[in-house]
Scaffold this active site. Structure first.
Site, short mmCIF file in Angstrom:
data_model
loop_
_atom_site.label_atom_id
_atom_site.label_comp_id
_atom_site.label_asym_id
_atom_site.label_seq_id
_atom_site.Cartn_x
_atom_site.Cartn_y
_atom_site.Cartn_z
N ASP A 41 0.88 -1.33 -0.04
CA ASP A 41 -0.11 -0.12 -0.01
C ASP A 41 0.77 1.29 0.10
O ASP A 41 1.96 1.27 0.54
CB ASP A 41 -0.77 -0.14 1.38
CG ASP A 41 -2.07 -1.18 1.18
OD1 ASP A 41 -2.21 -1.56 -0.01
OD2 ASP A 41 -2.68 -1.23 2.30
N TYR A 69 6.38 -8.13 8.65
CA TYR A 69 6.25 -6.64 8.66
C TYR A 69 6.33 -6.26 10.23
O TYR A 69 6.31 -7.00 11.06
CB TYR A 69 4.58 -6.43 8.40
CG TYR A 69 4.20 -6.76 7.08
CD1 TYR A 69 4.23 -6.02 6.09
CD2 TYR A 69 3.62 -8.13 6.83
CE1 TYR A 69 3.72 -6.39 4.87
CE2 TYR A 69 3.09 -8.44 5.87
CZ TYR A 69 3.23 -7.58 4.67
OH TYR A 69 2.75 -7.99 3.36
N ASP A 83 -6.35 2.46 8.60
CA ASP A 83 -5.12 2.94 8.44
C ASP A 83 -5.18 4.66 8.81
O ASP A 83 -6.51 4.96 8.83
CB ASP A 83 -4.24 2.68 7.42
CG ASP A 83 -4.81 2.98 6.25
OD1 ASP A 83 -5.69 4.31 6.05
OD2 ASP A 83 -4.43 2.68 5.17
N ARG A 175 -3.68 -4.75 8.64
CA ARG A 175 -4.87 -3.78 9.15
C ARG A 175 -5.83 -4.72 9.86
O ARG A 175 -6.28 -4.17 10.81
CB ARG A 175 -5.28 -2.90 7.97
CG ARG A 175 -4.38 -1.78 7.32
CD ARG A 175 -5.10 -1.11 6.29
NE ARG A 175 -4.94 -2.00 4.89
CZ ARG A 175 -6.09 -1.78 4.28
NH1 ARG A 175 -6.87 -1.04 4.35
NH2 ARG A 175 -5.87 -2.51 2.90
#
Length: 223
Positions: A41, A69, A83, A175
């Protein structure tokens, strides 16, 4: 023209889409073919694999690789995108401690049925979910099975915000993990930042910047 076949590990900067990163590298190197292997993203930074020339044939292989991550989760509010770029849709005044977060995070290792964010690239009847959501249309997504191998809270950043390190299967939405951990804590969650540190066998130590590519100072993994 760049005629070698293989992979460049790009350290994508925050604020740039994966497709724009591909276009920029294409303009610099001018390969006959180029594509990325797994969208990151615009909010995210870090490892973005670029296949060049015959390296594009590795797309399916690397799209399915496990990934790692680091992300900052903030608890107490939820946005429509899950987010920091979205509009706040839920919030409360619950204060979360480091100990509470660590205890809940332990339960997020294993195989799960995960509901993707409505602002995602998942397709519904041929259209991307985020396109429908932006049009104000109802988005009904189905859960999908994901595997989370590690979900560790590294430290507290500021009150109610914590740095996580997560290793997971391809297709896992970080997310969504933030959202689901928040619900277990009886609050809401929003991901503030994310960096992909590993994709398959490639990590940040293998990566280069766009500036490195401009200056012809980058690692190229030939096939």
């Amino acid at each position: 023209m760049f005629d070698k076949n293989g992979i460049i590990v790009l350290n994508k900067p925050t604020g740039m889409s994966s497709s724009l990163a591909v276009q920029i590298v294409k303009r610099i190197l001018k390969p006959s073919k180029i594509g990325h292997m797994g969208t990151l993203d615009p909010l995210g930074s870090g490892v973005l694999l670029l296949g060049l020339n015959k390296g594009t044939k590795l797309f399916d292989d690397y799209l399915k690789k496990d990934k790692t991550y680091r992300a900052i989760f903030y608890f107490g509010k939820e946005t429509d995108t899950l987010d920091s770029e979205g509009e706040v849709v839920n919030k409360n005044d619950v204060i979360i401690s480091l100990e509470q977060v660590k205890k809940v995070a332990e339960n997020f290792v294993g195989d799960f049925e995960q509901l993707p964010p409505k602002y995602s690239a998942k397709k519904i009847n041929g259209k991307k979910s985020y396109e429908l959501a932006r049009q104000g249309k109802e988005v009904e997504l189905k859960t999908r099975k994901v595997s989370i191998y590690k979900c560790e809270v590294l430290h507290q950043v500021i009150p109610n915000a914590f740095m996580f390190e997560i290793s997971c299967s391809s297709g896992t939405y970080i997310r969504s993990i933030c959202r689901d951990i928040a619900y277990k804590l009886s609050t809401y969650g929003t991901m503030l930042a994310i960096i992909r540190t590993r994709c398959g066998s490639f990590s940040l130590k293998d990566s280069c910047t766009i500036e490195d590519i401009k200056n012809n100072k980058f690692n190229f993994f030939e096939i």
